[in-house]
Design an enzyme around this catalytic site. Structure first.
Site, short mmCIF file in Angstrom:
data_model
loop_
_atom_site.label_atom_id
_atom_site.label_comp_id
_atom_site.label_asym_id
_atom_site.label_seq_id
_atom_site.Cartn_x
_atom_site.Cartn_y
_atom_site.Cartn_z
N ASP A 73 0.82 -1.21 0.00
CA ASP A 73 0.00 0.00 0.00
C ASP A 73 0.85 1.26 0.00
O ASP A 73 0.45 2.29 -0.55
CB ASP A 73 -0.93 0.00 1.21
CG ASP A 73 -2.09 -0.97 1.06
OD1 ASP A 73 -2.39 -1.34 -0.09
OD2 ASP A 73 -2.68 -1.37 2.07
N ASN A 147 -4.68 8.74 1.83
CA ASN A 147 -5.19 8.19 3.08
C ASN A 147 -5.56 9.26 4.10
O ASN A 147 -6.70 9.37 4.51
CB ASN A 147 -4.16 7.24 3.72
CG ASN A 147 -4.31 5.82 3.26
OD1 ASN A 147 -5.20 5.49 2.49
ND2 ASN A 147 -3.41 4.95 3.72
N THR A 188 -9.24 2.79 7.00
CA THR A 188 -8.76 1.48 7.46
C THR A 188 -7.26 1.50 7.76
O THR A 188 -6.66 0.45 7.96
CB THR A 188 -9.04 0.40 6.40
OG1 THR A 188 -8.52 0.82 5.13
CG2 THR A 188 -10.54 0.15 6.27
N TYR A 190 -4.22 4.50 9.48
CA TYR A 190 -3.83 5.13 10.75
C TYR A 190 -5.05 5.53 11.57
O TYR A 190 -5.10 5.37 12.80
CB TYR A 190 -2.96 6.35 10.43
CG TYR A 190 -2.14 6.89 11.57
CD1 TYR A 190 -2.03 6.23 12.80
CD2 TYR A 190 -1.43 8.08 11.41
CE1 TYR A 190 -1.25 6.74 13.82
CE2 TYR A 190 -0.66 8.60 12.43
CZ TYR A 190 -0.58 7.93 13.64
OH TYR A 190 0.19 8.45 14.65
N LEU A 192 -7.96 4.14 11.76
CA LEU A 192 -8.56 2.98 12.42
C LEU A 192 -7.80 2.64 13.69
O LEU A 192 -8.40 2.29 14.72
CB LEU A 192 -8.57 1.79 11.46
CG LEU A 192 -9.20 0.50 11.97
CD1 LEU A 192 -10.68 0.70 12.25
CD2 LEU A 192 -9.01 -0.63 10.95
#
EC number: 2.7.1.23
Length: 292
Positions: A73, A147, A188, A190, A192
């Site tokens: 990722d 993200n 989903t 950091y 999370l």
């Protein structure tokens, strides 16, 4: 060869030598299938490929119809921030750990990719965040994130005092170790880990998740993705930063604010036809199986 994709870019910086075998296998296979292939410059150098078309991420974004990111990722995030500026589809072969964004299995990648190249795929648009460090609304430093954008101390952990404004209206003040501003894609990651909610990718929403707040009343907040977030700081310190996808850091100097908003462009992310977001969540997060 079919007409869905004609020019394909191969990107992704491998951390392990075994990952390079995937790059080379993919390059040979695409050439055998008759596709025009552009290889990211660093990969071509490491594979010692001679007389092959190479390019930067920006050049691949301008010339290719599809970019295949080989890696985890982190590789996808790094490539996607640039590729999202262009009209190009992106798919990933997972050579990392979790692989929320790189969902092609390296052991079956060629078969899965063959189906994608024949037009059997799912396409979705993922929005990005734009983060600006500015003074009196004069932009000084800017970056983007797939993200999240994270406010945090620079070198030494300490409490930060700041105010959050939503669309220039005061929202709340906070004393905490920082703040995570996340997209649905980053919900989903950091966010999370800090107790933030999971948002399905199609939601037009942004989450604000406090990091170790010094009050029990501080809770994650979900707002519309069309909103603009402004961070103001009560005690000016020279060691604050915002980081984008944990890859790019922008320092915050005395008298500066941070503006965060949705980008004008988006990432065209594609998946195999049998892709399911909730199956991915169950597999990657180790959720329990169906009872009946």
């Amino acid at each position: 060869m079919n007409n869905h994709f004609k020019c394909i870019g191969i990107v992704g910086h491998p951390r392990h030598p075994t990952a390079l075998t995937t790059h080379e296998m993919l390059y040979r296979w695409l050439c055998d299938q008759g596709y025009e292939v552009i290889v990211e410059q660093q990969i071509a150098h490491e594979l010692q490929l001679k007389n092959v078309p190479t390019g930067t991420l920006a050049e691949i974004g301008q010339q290719a119809d599809l970019a295949v990111v080989v890696g985890g990722d982190g590789n996808m995030l790094g490539a996607a921030r640039t590729l999202a500026r262009y009209d190009i589809n992106v798919i990933g072969i997972n050579r990392g750990n979790l692989g929320f964004l790189t969902d092609l299995d390296p052991d079956n990648a060629l078969q899965q990719l063959s189906d994608v190249l024949e037009g059997r795929y799912i396409s979705e648009k993922r929005f990005l965040l734009e983060a600006q460090v500015c003074q009196q609304d004069r932009q000084k430093r800017i970056s983007t994130a797939i993200n999240e954008v994270v406010l945090h101390p620079g070198k030494v952990a300490h409490m930060i005092e700041f105010e959050v404004y939503i669309d220039e209206t005061f929202g709340f003040s906070q004393r905490s170790d920082g703040l995570i501003i996340s997209t649905p894609t980053g919900s989903t990651a950091y966010s999370l880990s800090a107790g933030g909610p999971i948002l399905t990718p199609s939601l037009d929403a942004i989450t604000l998740v406090p990091m170790f707040p010094h009050t029990l009343s501080a809770r994650p907040l979900v707002i519309n993705s069309s909103s603009t977030i402004r961070l103001r700081f009560s005690h000016r310190r020279s060691d604050l930063e915002i980081s984008c996808d944990s890859q790019i850091a922008l320092p915050i100097q005395e008298g500066e604010d941070v503006l965060i908003r949705r980008c004008d462009y988006h990432l065209n992310l594609i998946h195999p036809k049998d892709y399911s977001y909730f199956n991915t969540l169950s597999t990657k997060l180790g959720w329990s199986k169906k009872l009946f």
